[in-house]
Design a protein around this motif. Structure first.
Motif, PDB file in Angstrom:
ATOM      1  N   LYS A 231      10.013  37.506  -9.646  1.00 34.34           N
ATOM      2  CA  LYS A 231      10.951  36.426  -9.323  1.00 34.34           C
ATOM      3  C   LYS A 231      11.268  36.406  -7.824  1.00 34.34           C
ATOM      4  CE  LYS A 231      13.263  36.080 -13.836  1.00 34.34           C
ATOM      5  NZ  LYS A 231      14.547  36.153 -14.563  1.00 34.34           N
ATOM      6  N   ILE A 232      11.505  37.581  -7.259  1.00 34.43           N
ATOM      7  CA  ILE A 232      11.816  37.654  -5.829  1.00 34.43           C
ATOM      8  C   ILE A 232      10.641  37.137  -5.000  1.00 34.43           C
ATOM      9  CG2 ILE A 232      12.328  39.206  -3.903  1.00 34.43           C
ATOM     10  CD1 ILE A 232      14.687  38.758  -5.776  1.00 34.43           C
ATOM     11  N   ALA A 237       8.608  30.591  -1.678  1.00 32.00           N
ATOM     12  CA  ALA A 237       7.862  29.422  -2.152  1.00 32.00           C
ATOM     13  C   ALA A 237       8.801  28.355  -2.696  1.00 32.00           C
ATOM     14  CB  ALA A 237       6.864  29.835  -3.233  1.00 32.00           C
ATOM     15  N   THR A 238       9.914  28.763  -3.286  1.00 28.17           N
ATOM     16  CA  THR A 238      10.894  27.808  -3.779  1.00 28.17           C
ATOM     17  C   THR A 238      11.443  26.966  -2.627  1.00 28.17           C
ATOM     18  OG1 THR A 238      11.516  29.273  -5.594  1.00 28.17           O
ATOM     19  CG2 THR A 238      13.087  27.552  -5.007  1.00 28.17           C
ATOM     20  N   MET A 360       2.633  35.349  -0.007  1.00 25.38           N
ATOM     21  CA  MET A 360       2.255  34.405   1.038  1.00 25.38           C
ATOM     22  C   MET A 360       1.375  33.291   0.484  1.00 25.38           C
ATOM     23  SD  MET A 360       2.799  33.523   4.073  1.00 25.38           S
ATOM     24  CE  MET A 360       3.770  34.975   4.476  1.00 25.38           C
ATOM     25  N   LEU A 361       0.531  33.625  -0.491  1.00 25.08           N
ATOM     26  CA  LEU A 361      -0.283  32.598  -1.144  1.00 25.08           C
ATOM     27  C   LEU A 361       0.614  31.530  -1.769  1.00 25.08           C
ATOM     28  CD1 LEU A 361      -2.915  31.438  -2.368  1.00 25.08           C
ATOM     29  CD2 LEU A 361      -2.610  33.054  -4.262  1.00 25.08           C
ATOM     30  N   LEU A 362       1.647  31.948  -2.478  1.00 28.71           N
ATOM     31  CA  LEU A 362       2.569  30.998  -3.108  1.00 28.71           C
ATOM     32  C   LEU A 362       3.265  30.131  -2.058  1.00 28.71           C
ATOM     33  CD1 LEU A 362       4.217  33.370  -5.758  1.00 28.71           C
ATOM     34  CD2 LEU A 362       2.516  31.591  -6.188  1.00 28.71           C
ATOM     35  N   VAL A 363       3.700  30.767  -0.976  1.00 26.46           N
ATOM     36  CA  VAL A 363       4.384  30.028   0.094  1.00 26.46           C
ATOM     37  C   VAL A 363       3.461  28.993   0.724  1.00 26.46           C
ATOM     38  CG1 VAL A 363       5.454  30.220   2.370  1.00 26.46           C
ATOM     39  CG2 VAL A 363       5.967  31.913   0.623  1.00 26.46           C
ATOM     40  N   GLU A 367       3.821  24.976   0.757  1.00 27.02           N
ATOM     41  CA  GLU A 367       3.976  24.273   2.033  1.00 27.02           C
ATOM     42  C   GLU A 367       2.865  23.250   2.249  1.00 27.02           C
ATOM     43  OE1 GLU A 367       4.217  27.362   4.993  1.00 27.02           O
ATOM     44  OE2 GLU A 367       6.414  27.279   4.991  1.00 27.02           O
ATOM     45  N   THR A 368       1.641  23.598   1.854  1.00 35.46           N
ATOM     46  CA  THR A 368       0.515  22.685   2.029  1.00 35.46           C
ATOM     47  C   THR A 368       0.696  21.413   1.218  1.00 35.46           C
ATOM     48  OG1 THR A 368      -1.014  24.514   2.478  1.00 35.46           O
ATOM     49  CG2 THR A 368      -1.980  22.433   1.742  1.00 35.46           C
ATOM     50  N   VAL A 369       1.014  21.585  -0.062  1.00 33.64           N
ATOM     51  CA  VAL A 369       1.212  20.424  -0.933  1.00 33.64           C
ATOM     52  C   VAL A 369       2.375  19.580  -0.432  1.00 33.64           C
ATOM     53  CG1 VAL A 369       1.842  19.693  -3.268  1.00 33.64           C
ATOM     54  CG2 VAL A 369       0.213  21.570  -2.945  1.00 33.64           C
TER      55      VAL A 369
END
Length: 410
Positions: A231-232, A237-238, A360-363, A367-369
């Protein structure tokens, strides 16, 4: 490293821990060059194309390649010497940035995206190596202070780099700025070369791609089994679900801030962003010492950032509006540091690189989308810049509230 249980001060840690100091100094120098480079890239693409979508692609190129590379980067960081990885990355980035000197007309604009992609892929290896190295050169009592220093430095360099970079680009043009950025990477490599970074390195077996994919799955499995860490790891990414688009639109809004000086306007707003991300971690470190309060605070910070951007979208864009940008990013800066420290403390060293790469992948995907959606909405005039900022700010507020509810349901 300090051996007592007392949390050291900023200057005490920098002066007393030589390995952290060298790692930090290298980071400071390269970050300053990066933000010079960023403003120069925006100015160059805007000058050669005049397209909001082309400018948006800079942001996407700064994120998407890193999202693709980051899972494999985590494998490298956990399996190879992190110090050597960072040195090689700095040298390669120095050479890559110099390639931007070849872009002198619109027919070569593709080189901006190609070379930026290469630079970002290399950085996707460097940054998890750096994040995973901080606990290796600090004690447990130094860790929060070390992360706060790194975050403050990122913020100060953003503020200085954006402000000075905007002026430098306006006065001397992008080409000299790219040379400065190249030199900063070499200075960073020199500092890291002089740093000792102890590390637990796992044995390498099997072919790289097959083994790295297996290890990527192991990182995801670790987060799935350790639900709290999982979760953290989604906190940043949230914020990025809407934050990516908002930061991109901040550059476009900056062009309207000061008539006749778009580069300086961008620099002002990004400098405010930098100041905010520096102040936030300092206040969080001073005011919220009870770490059991950190998880819900992370969600509250995302909500607060969304509300500040909502006001930014509703009010007139004059120089004082930069204060709201600072508020929005002070809360995001606190989110970044507190979530990073939590993961560094909770995740085992042998998994730490993969966990940070997964985070970082999630972030970067978020951010890209977010940036692509914002750029397309503006390019096809579905929304005005102001309308888009309001929509994205409202989205951030809602996602932050939902994440807060989720983290409280343990």
């Amino acid at each position: 490293m300090t051996s007592d249980s007392r949390q050291p001060g900023y200057l005490e840690l920098i002066s007393g821990n030589i390995n952290f100091r060298r790692l930090w100094l290298g980071n400071v120098v390269s970050l300053l060059g990066d933000w010079f480079n960023f403003i120069a890239l925006i100015a160059l693409v805007e000058e050669l194309t005049g397209s909001p979508f082309a400018v948006g692609l800079i942001f996407v190129t700064k994120m998407l390649p890193g999202a693709i590379a980051s899972p494999f980067a985590g494998y490298l960081v956990d399996r190879f010497d992190r110090r050597r990885i960072m040195i090689v990355c700095d040298v390669l980035r120095s050479v890559t940035v110099l390639g931007l000197l070849l872009v002198d007309d619109s027919s070569k604009i593709y080189l901006v995206y190609v070379l930026t992609t290469v630079q970002v892929i290399i950085s996707a290896v460097f940054h998890p190596a750096q994040s995973a190295s901080i606990p290796n050169v600090t004690s447990k009592t130094e860790l929060l202070t070390a992360n706060a220093i790194m975050s403050i430095s990122w913020s100060v360099m953003l503020a200085l780099g954006a402000a000075i970079g905007g002026l430098a680009t306006d006065i001397v043009g992008p080409r000299d700025v790219f040379v400065i950025d190249s030199v900063t990477y070499l200075v960073s490599a020199w500092f890291i070369f002089r740093t000792e970074i102890p590390q637990s390195i796992s044995t390498i077996t099997g072919r790289f791609w097959r083994q790295s994919l297996r290890e990527v799955r192991a990182g995801w499995e670790y987060l799935r089994q350790n639900r709290f860490c999982g979760k953290i790891a989604t906190t940043k990414a949230t914020w990025a679900i809407a934050g990516g688009g908002l930061v991109y639109m901040l550059a476009l809004a900056g062009q309207q801030l000061i008539e006749g000086s778009p580069e300086i306007g961008i620099g002002v707003l990004f400098a405010a962003r930098g100041i905010g991300t520096g102040v936030g971690p300092v206040l969080a470190r001073a005011w919220v010492t009870d770490r059991s309060r950190w998880p819900p605070l992370l969600g509250i910070c995302v909500v607060s950032s969304g509300l500040a951007y909502l006001l930014f979208g509703l009010l007139a864009w004059t120089i004082p509006i930069a204060f709201l940008v600072g508020i929005a990013h002070s809360t995001s800066g606190a989110t970044w540091v507190l979530s990073s420290v939590t993961l560094q403390e909770k995740v085992e060293d042998r998994f730490r690189g993969r966990v940070f790469a997964t985070e970082m992948l999630l972030v970067l995907v978020a951010e890209t989308v977010s940036t692509l959606v914002a750029a397309l909405a503006l390019q096809y005039e579905i929304l005005s810049i102001r309308q888009a900022i309001i929509v994205f700010a409202a989205t951030m507020t809602v996602t932050g509230a939902l994440w807060t509810v989720w983290i409280l349901r343990r």
